[in-house]
Enzyme design. Structure first.
Site, short mmCIF file in Angstrom:
data_model
loop_
_atom_site.label_atom_id
_atom_site.label_comp_id
_atom_site.label_asym_id
_atom_site.label_seq_id
_atom_site.Cartn_x
_atom_site.Cartn_y
_atom_site.Cartn_z
CG HIS A 45 -2.09 -0.90 1.09
ND1 HIS A 45 -3.16 -0.89 1.94
CD2 HIS A 45 -2.38 -1.85 0.15
CE1 HIS A 45 -4.03 -1.80 1.57
NE2 HIS A 45 -3.59 -2.39 0.48
CE1 TYR A 85 -6.29 3.79 10.72
CE2 TYR A 85 -5.54 4.01 8.45
CZ TYR A 85 -5.41 3.45 9.71
OH TYR A 85 -4.40 2.56 9.95
N PRO A 140 -4.86 0.33 18.59
CG PRO A 140 -6.68 -1.01 18.02
CD PRO A 140 -6.06 -0.30 19.18
CE LYS A 194 3.28 3.41 13.37
NZ LYS A 194 3.87 3.11 12.07
CE1 TYR A 242 -1.49 4.16 9.33
CE2 TYR A 242 -0.38 3.11 7.48
CZ TYR A 242 -1.45 3.19 8.35
OH TYR A 242 -2.48 2.28 8.24
P1 RFL Z 1 1.61 -11.79 21.34
O1 RFL Z 1 1.30 -11.86 19.90
O2 RFL Z 1 0.52 -11.58 22.32
O3 RFL Z 1 2.38 -13.15 21.70
C1 RFL Z 1 2.63 -13.55 23.03
C2 RFL Z 1 2.69 -15.06 23.06
O4 RFL Z 1 3.00 -15.48 24.38
C3 RFL Z 1 2.16 -16.57 24.72
N1 RFL Z 1 2.09 -16.67 26.19
C4 RFL Z 1 2.78 -17.57 26.92
N2 RFL Z 1 3.60 -18.57 26.58
C5 RFL Z 1 4.11 -19.33 27.56
N3 RFL Z 1 3.84 -19.14 28.89
C6 RFL Z 1 3.02 -18.15 29.27
N4 RFL Z 1 2.74 -17.97 30.56
C7 RFL Z 1 2.44 -17.31 28.26
N5 RFL Z 1 1.59 -16.25 28.29
C8 RFL Z 1 1.40 -15.88 27.03
C9 RFL Z 1 0.84 -16.24 24.04
O5 RFL Z 1 0.02 -17.39 23.86
C10 RFL Z 1 1.34 -15.67 22.71
O6 RFL Z 1 1.50 -16.67 21.74
O7 RFL Z 1 2.70 -10.66 21.65
P2 RFL Z 1 3.96 -10.15 20.74
O8 RFL Z 1 4.74 -11.31 20.19
O9 RFL Z 1 4.62 -9.13 21.56
O10 RFL Z 1 3.28 -9.48 19.45
C11 RFL Z 1 2.51 -8.30 19.59
C12 RFL Z 1 1.39 -8.27 18.53
O11 RFL Z 1 0.69 -9.51 18.57
C13 RFL Z 1 0.41 -7.11 18.78
O12 RFL Z 1 1.11 -5.95 19.16
C14 RFL Z 1 -0.39 -6.76 17.50
O13 RFL Z 1 -1.23 -7.82 17.12
C15 RFL Z 1 -1.23 -5.50 17.74
N6 RFL Z 1 -2.11 -5.17 16.61
C16 RFL Z 1 -1.61 -4.60 15.45
N7 RFL Z 1 -0.28 -4.37 15.33
C17 RFL Z 1 0.22 -3.88 14.14
O14 RFL Z 1 1.44 -3.68 14.06
N8 RFL Z 1 -0.58 -3.62 13.05
C18 RFL Z 1 -1.91 -3.84 13.10
O15 RFL Z 1 -2.59 -3.67 12.08
C19 RFL Z 1 -2.49 -4.31 14.33
N9 RFL Z 1 -3.80 -4.53 14.43
C20 RFL Z 1 -3.48 -5.46 16.68
C21 RFL Z 1 -4.31 -5.12 15.58
C22 RFL Z 1 -4.01 -6.09 17.82
C23 RFL Z 1 -5.36 -6.36 17.87
N10 RFL Z 1 -5.84 -7.03 19.03
C24 RFL Z 1 -6.70 -8.14 18.99
C25 RFL Z 1 -5.23 -6.77 20.32
C26 RFL Z 1 -5.65 -5.37 15.62
C27 RFL Z 1 -6.21 -5.97 16.77
C28 RFL Z 1 -7.70 -6.18 16.78
C1 PHB Z 2 -5.95 -4.31 10.58
O1 PHB Z 2 -5.92 -4.61 9.36
O2 PHB Z 2 -6.29 -5.13 11.45
C2 PHB Z 2 -5.61 -2.94 10.99
C3 PHB Z 2 -5.08 -2.07 10.06
C4 PHB Z 2 -4.77 -0.76 10.43
C5 PHB Z 2 -4.99 -0.37 11.74
C6 PHB Z 2 -5.49 -1.26 12.68
C7 PHB Z 2 -5.81 -2.56 12.31
O3 PHB Z 2 -4.70 0.90 12.09
#
Ligand code: RFL
Ligand code: PHB
Length: 393
Positions: free
Chosen positions: A72, A200, A292, A296, A384
């Site tokens: 993108h 957005y 979110p 980031k 971004y």
């Molecule tokens: P994670 O992915 O939560 O992984 C942590 C892992 O640790 C495990 N765990 C354990 N394992 C052993 N013993 C224990 N006691 C444990 N406790 C936990 C868990 O099962 C898991 O597998 O953290 P990590 O690796 O730091 O990664 C971070 C990302 O996952 C998170 O920041 C992003 O998903 C946030 N996020 C987004 N980030 C972006 O950069 N771009 C996006 O578009 C974006 N969209 C989002 C998002 C997060 C969302 N939610 C659901 C919070 C959209 C959403 C809706």
């Molecule tokens: C997503 O695709 O889940 C997404 C993309 C951009 C955002 C947040 C979530 O700012």
């Protein structure tokens, strides 16, 4: 079991760290309390900063991403019935990449296992010990058996609800928290996206975001109450709200399709200082949460583990502790800037309960300024697509 780096958590942070350490000739063991299938299917992020996609390619885990991702070059901001395009490529010469986090996790797991890496899934009762000495240990149960990993350092990559951060003595870290008075109701649907890029939208009924996971997989979000019950949201109501909030001149009409997944996410900003305690290093969501809106979270996790892998490389390669000692300061300096950007995007685009007509007009003026000023757009674009990380502190 014995390893150099014991890693708790097989999310993007733990897996990427293990992969980077392997490339630097450093041994690690990853433990994860979920199953491999669960980790590979968890619906999360979808947007990668330019440099993260390059890092995947440079380190040999980017082949599938190159084939299946979508590049993108910009994004849309919609308000007052008009969609305005922000062209990252023209403004800062970089882009972002749409590739589902679960695919990144899938690719990293496959690569670690192909490289002989050790990942223990479905462990129970993880606890970490003696990280204030030079003999840290991780204990857990696997298949009913008590296990222990002896290591030089522990990397706490176990996310926001993990055990690593709460294991640090409370007097040794400070937390900084902001909980937002709204959540996001998100759906994954099957229908052709109306636009090639994200939208957005600021709307009097609340924020909406049009994102995607592929050419026929829109990922859509609407601002909702933080304690909203998903039962109150049949698909027809979600689509109606999306049509209303995303309707904008300059964007095509949204096409409805079957809803494959839906859920509600709370919104918070959270930071701890420092991100290290003795021989325990925290990385990714274990150390910080961003709302979110700026996309980031995954990207911040990638910054942390890149710095940590390099610092551990210098420790084992040259016997230098210099970078390791600066890990927390380097990551926090960057993370606070990202926290600021995520807060700013969130504040500009959401309706805050109790806001006055003055606040709404100020938000609209900000969007008007932003979409009319190249300088302001350049600042958004620079943040971004991903700010550079300075290793100098
Ligand atoms: P994670 O992915 O939560 O992984 C942590 C892992 O640790 C495990 N765990 C354990 N394992 C052993 N013993 C224990 N006691 C444990 N406790 C936990 C868990 O099962 C898991 O597998 O953290 P990590 O690796 O730091 O990664 C971070 C990302 O996952 C998170 O920041 C992003 O998903 C946030 N996020 C987004 N980030 C972006 O950069 N771009 C996006 O578009 C974006 N969209 C989002 C998002 C997060 C969302 N939610 C659901 C919070 C959209 C959403 C809706
Ligand atoms: C997503 O695709 O889940 C997404 C993309 C951009 C955002 C947040 C979530 O700012």
């Amino acid at each position: 079991m014995r390893t150099q780096i014991g890693i708790v958590g097989a999310g993007p942070a733990g897996l990427m760290l293990s992969h980077l350490l392997h490339l630097a000739g450093i041994h690690s063991i990853v433990i994860e309390n979920r199953s491999r299938a669960y980790c590979e299917a968890r619906v999360r992020a979808g947007l990668m900063e330019h440099w993260v996609s390059e890092l995947l390619v440079e380190t040999g885990v980017g082949d599938r991403m190159k084939r299946e991702s979508m590049v993108h070059d910009g994004t849309y901001l919609a308000f007052n019935g008009t969609a305005h395009h922000i062209d990252f490529s023209k403004l800062v010469g970089k882009h972002v990449v749409i590739y589902d986090q679960k695919e990144v996790v899938t690719d990293l797991i496959a690569r670690r296992l192909a490289d002989g890496g050790e990942i223990h899934f479905e462990v129970e009762d993880t606890s970490i010990h003696d990280f204030n000495s030079d003999r840290p240990r991780i204990r857990f149960r696997s298949n009913g058996q008590q296990q222990e990993i002896a290591c030089d350092f522990i990397a706490g990559c176990d996310g926001f609800h993990g055990i690593a951060r709460p294991s640090v003595p409370a007097t040794a870290i400070s937390g900084f928290d902001r909980v937002y008075p709204f959540g996001w109701l998100g759906i994954l649907a099957q229908s052709p996206p109306p636009e090639k890029e994200l939208i957005y939208a600021y709307h009097p009924r609340g924020f909406a975001l049009y994102s995607m996971r592929g050419p026929t997989l829109p990922r859509l979000y609407i601002q909702c109450a933080p304690d909203e019950d998903i039962e109150n949201w049949p698909d027809s109501r979600i689509w109606e709200e999306l049509h209303t909030r995303l309707a904008a001149v300059g964007a095509q009409e949204l096409t409805e399709g079957p809803v494959l997944q839906k859920g509600i996410t709370g919104m918070r900003s959270f930071m701890i200082e420092p991100m290290q305690y003795k021989r325990l290093f925290l990385a990714g969501d274990a150390a910080h949460i961003v709302p979110p809106t700026g996309a980031k979270g995954l990207n911040l996790a990638a910054v942390d583990v890149r710095v940590l892998a390099r610092a551990l490389g210098e420790f084992y390669g040259r016997g230098s502790r210099d970078l390791l000692d600066r890990y927390s300061a380097i990551c926090l300096r960057h993370a606070w800037k990202v926290q600021r950007f995520s807060w700013w995007m969130t504040s500009m685009l959401h309706l805050f309960p109790g806001d006055s007509a003055f606040d709404r007009r100020r938000q609209l003026a900000e969007l008007d300024y932003l979409t009319g000023s190249r300088a302001a757009q350049q600042s958004l674009a620079e943040n971004y697509v991903g700010l550079d990380v300075s290793l100098n502190m």
